[in-house]
Design a protein around this motif. Structure first.
Motif, PDB file in Angstrom:
ATOM      1  N   ALA A   1      -2.704  -5.309   5.830  1.00  0.00           N
ATOM      2  CA  ALA A   1      -2.780  -3.961   6.397  1.00  0.00           C
ATOM      3  C   ALA A   1      -4.246  -3.506   6.457  1.00  0.00           C
ATOM      4  N   PRO A   2      -4.531  -2.510   7.283  1.00  0.00           N
ATOM      5  CA  PRO A   2      -5.870  -1.940   7.275  1.00  0.00           C
ATOM      6  C   PRO A   2      -6.174  -1.338   5.905  1.00  0.00           C
ATOM      7  N   GLU A   3      -7.452  -1.250   5.590  1.00  0.00           N
ATOM      8  CA  GLU A   3      -7.841  -0.681   4.301  1.00  0.00           C
ATOM      9  C   GLU A   3      -7.385   0.777   4.206  1.00  0.00           C
ATOM     10  N   PRO A   4      -6.818   1.164   3.065  1.00  0.00           N
ATOM     11  CA  PRO A   4      -6.361   2.551   2.918  1.00  0.00           C
ATOM     12  C   PRO A   4      -7.545   3.502   2.770  1.00  0.00           C
ATOM     13  N   LEU A   5      -7.283   4.762   3.063  1.00  0.00           N
ATOM     14  CA  LEU A   5      -8.274   5.808   2.815  1.00  0.00           C
ATOM     15  C   LEU A   5      -7.969   6.404   1.447  1.00  0.00           C
ATOM     16  N   VAL A   6      -8.930   6.358   0.558  1.00  0.00           N
ATOM     17  CA  VAL A   6      -8.750   6.905  -0.794  1.00  0.00           C
ATOM     18  C   VAL A   6      -9.794   7.987  -0.968  1.00  0.00           C
ATOM     19  N   ARG A   7      -9.327   9.213  -1.177  1.00  0.00           N
ATOM     20  CA  ARG A   7     -10.256  10.321  -1.337  1.00  0.00           C
ATOM     21  C   ARG A   7      -9.716  11.348  -2.303  1.00  0.00           C
TER      22      ARG A   7
END
Length: 107
Positions: free
Chosen positions: A101-107
């Motif tokens: 999968a595409p890299e997740p957004l972690v914020r």
């Protein structure tokens, strides 16, 4: 609060082989994050990781493009907090990589 946007490739539920299902991937991330408390933390060092919300999709027969998780992290030590926040990002990225999968957004 921490937000993780698990990204995939949506599509029709009749053809799951054509998708990268972020709902399934989110379930993996939820389970993986529990090990930050149970396997990577000293039990005498207080730590709570709570996944409070999971939002993804709008129809039962459509696999969405992304799912958002909202978490809270509670610690008593700044050192522990930094380690756990890094662990959250590490585990989310590893799960995504394992699923292609595409890299997740972690914020």
């Amino acid at each position: 609060m921490v937000r993780i946007t698990v990204r995939g490739k949506g599509g029709h539920g009749a053809w799951p082989q054509m998708t990268v299902d972020p709902v399934v991937l989110s379930a993996r991330v939820v389970l993986d994050l529990q090990t930050l408390v149970s396997r990577e933390n000293d039990p005498t060092d207080p730590l709570v990781v709570t996944i409070g919300t999971i939002h993804g999709g709008v129809k039962a027969n459509v696999i969405p493009n992304e799912v958002e998780l909202q978490l809270t992290v509670r610690t008593t030590r700044e050192k522990t907090r930094k380690r756990v926040l890094n662990g959250i990002a590490r585990m989310a990225r590893a799960a995504a990589a394992g699923a292609g999968a595409p890299e997740p957004l972690v914020r």
